[in-house]
Design a protein around this motif. Structure first.
Motif: not given
Length: 84
Positions: A45-49, A69-73
Motif C-alpha cells: 500500500a502506497a500513498a502520496v503524502c 487524497p487519491g491514488l499514486v497514479e
C-alpha cells in the motif's frame, strides 16, 4: 509498483493525527523535508503524502506525514502533464 520515498505504516497515526515513521526509513533522507511531496508506504500500500515536520526523538527523527487524497497514479498523471 511505485518507488517508495519513505517506508511507513499508513494506518499508524500518533497523537498529532498524522501518519508517522522514522527518517532512517527513507533511502534518501535528504529528500524528506517539510512540505515535500513523497510516496510513502510499502509494496502492499502506497500513498502520496506531504511531509509535515521532522521531530528529533531519542536516537532518531520522527517524520509526520499528511496523506493526500487519491491514488499514486493520479499524481503521476498530473506530473506528466506538467512536464509537457
Amino acid at each position: 509498483m511505485h518507488r517508495i520515498d519513505i517506508t511507513a505504516d499508513l494506518n499508524d497515526e500518533d497523537d498529532t493525527g498524522f501518519v508517522w515513521t522514522f527518517l532512517d526509513e527513507a533511502p534518501e533522507p535528504a529528500s524528506i523535508t517539510p512540505g515535500a511531496l513523497v510516496v510513502a508506504g510499502d509494496e502492499e500500500a502506497a500513498a502520496v503524502c506531504q511531509v509535515v515536520d521532522l521531530v528529533p526523538a531519542g536516537d532518531g527523527t520522527i517524520v509526520h506525514l499528511r496523506m493526500l487524497p487519491g491514488l499514486v497514479e493520479d499524481y503521476v498523471a498530473l506530473a506528466q502533464r506538467q512536464a509537457v
